[in-house]
Design an enzyme around this catalytic site. Structure first.
Site, PDB file in Angstrom:
ATOM      1  N   HIS A 270       0.831  -1.203   0.000  1.00 30.49           N
ATOM      2  CA  HIS A 270       0.000   0.000   0.000  1.00 30.49           C
ATOM      3  C   HIS A 270       0.868   1.256   0.000  1.00 30.49           C
ATOM      4  O   HIS A 270       2.062   1.194   0.284  1.00 30.49           O
ATOM      5  CB  HIS A 270      -0.919   0.025   1.234  1.00 30.49           C
ATOM      6  CG  HIS A 270      -2.108  -0.886   1.087  1.00 30.49           C
ATOM      7  ND1 HIS A 270      -2.022  -2.238   1.339  1.00 30.49           N
ATOM      8  CD2 HIS A 270      -3.382  -0.652   0.692  1.00 30.49           C
ATOM      9  CE1 HIS A 270      -3.202  -2.793   1.107  1.00 30.49           C
ATOM     10  NE2 HIS A 270      -4.041  -1.868   0.720  1.00 30.49           N
TER      11      HIS A 270
ATOM     12  N   LYS B 213      -0.415   4.910   4.541  1.00 29.06           N
ATOM     13  CA  LYS B 213      -1.319   4.000   5.244  1.00 29.06           C
ATOM     14  C   LYS B 213      -0.878   3.823   6.694  1.00 29.06           C
ATOM     15  O   LYS B 213       0.309   3.638   6.972  1.00 29.06           O
ATOM     16  CB  LYS B 213      -1.375   2.637   4.520  1.00 29.06           C
ATOM     17  CG  LYS B 213      -2.375   1.684   5.152  1.00 29.06           C
ATOM     18  CD  LYS B 213      -2.754   0.537   4.228  1.00 29.06           C
ATOM     19  CE  LYS B 213      -3.668  -0.461   4.907  1.00 29.06           C
ATOM     20  NZ  LYS B 213      -4.962   0.112   5.302  1.00 29.06           N
TER      21      LYS B 213
END
Ligand code: NAD
Length: 245
Positions: A133, A137
């Site tokens: 990600h 995040k």
């Protein structure tokens, strides 16, 4: 009639993606936008449902306000503590709640295929989950990565916490047949990649999903916000919304 919803986490990446899709569609009406400085309880009356993509510490309070006002809730936030999960489950006994670590159709199919592959391949295939990600995040592993590992553990009839190996470092010894490796990569602007590896002597199978835009999660969340209106109280997943169960 258009489904009226309140967006909690309206200024965030997901909030913005959901609001812009909803504004393009005649099927949805943005009833109110709520972020850090706003009070959901003050605006909740009159909406059909509430969608929440904000922060894991906020979800229990949002669920309790929805319960007080008998409003269906769609939760996209990930990374909750056991205490927060318990509050969400308790609220879902009295109002319908869709709670999904991933709202994309492709990922929900990946959940289904992962279970099938684990059942068919059996104990002889080592299993590892890898997710990547964007650098901003906050939680790791991703809710989707966790759910994929949980599905593998469910097929093994084991408790994931007892067999998960999060990253590996040092003299770790040989891999055991039961363990499930879980690895979180972070970098750049990656929206969300997940791969489940099945490896045995002589071959390897990899199931991969790559999200290239948040619109895939946003359209799933909107679909859930409409679907949840006609449900009885209970805790539902995106698999329920898509009829994949
Ligand atoms: P983000 O940081 O861009 O946005 C979060 C927003 O929530 C911010 O605008 C923040 O100000 C707001 N917020 C914080 N506290 C609040 C409060 N008390 N009340 C109201 N709003 C508050 O994050 P994001 O990338 O939009 O992700 C949000 C969550 O959704 C994360 O947990 C992420 O893991 C999850 N997520 C889930 C899916 C899915 O398909 N289920 C997809 C993407 C992201």
């Amino acid at each position: 009639m258009a489904t009226k919803f309140i967006m909690v986490g309206a200024k965030g990446r997901m909030g913005q993606a959901i609001l812009s899709l909803a504004k393009e569609s005649p099927d949805y009406q943005v009833f109110a936008q709520v972020d850090k400085e706003d009070n959901l309880a003050a605006v909740i009356q009159g909406t059909d449902s509430v969608i929440e993509f904000s922060h894991h510490s906020v979800t229990p309070m949002i669920a309790e306000i929805c319960l007080q006002h008998q409003k269906p809730l769609v939760i996209g936030t990930t990374g909750h503590s056991q205490t927060a999960l318990k509050i969400i489950q308790d609220c879902a006994q009295k109002i319908p709640v869709v709670f999904a670590p991933n709202f994309s159709i492709g990922v929900n199919l990946l959940f289904y295929l992962t279970r099938k592959a684990a059942e068919i391949l059996g104990e002889d295939y080592d299993q590892e989950v890898v997710e990547m990600h964007h650098r901003l995040k906050l939680d790791a592993p991703s809710g989707t990565g966790k759910r994929l590992a949980e599905i593998l553990a469910e097929v093994k009839k084991k408790n994931l916490d007892e067999i998960a190996k999060h990253g590996r470092v040092g003299i770790i010894g040989e891999r055991t047949a039961q363990e499930i490796g879980v690895h979180a990569l972070r970098g750049g602007d990656v929206v969300g990649d997940h791969t489940v590896h099945f490896a045995t002597m002589g071959e390897r199978l990899e199931l991969t999903h790559r999200a290239s835009s948040r619109d895939t999660f946003a359209s799933g969340a909107l679909r859930a916000a409409h679907w949840v209106l006609s449900q009885k109280p209970g805790l539902y997943s995106m698999q329920d919304v898509l009829g994949l169960k």
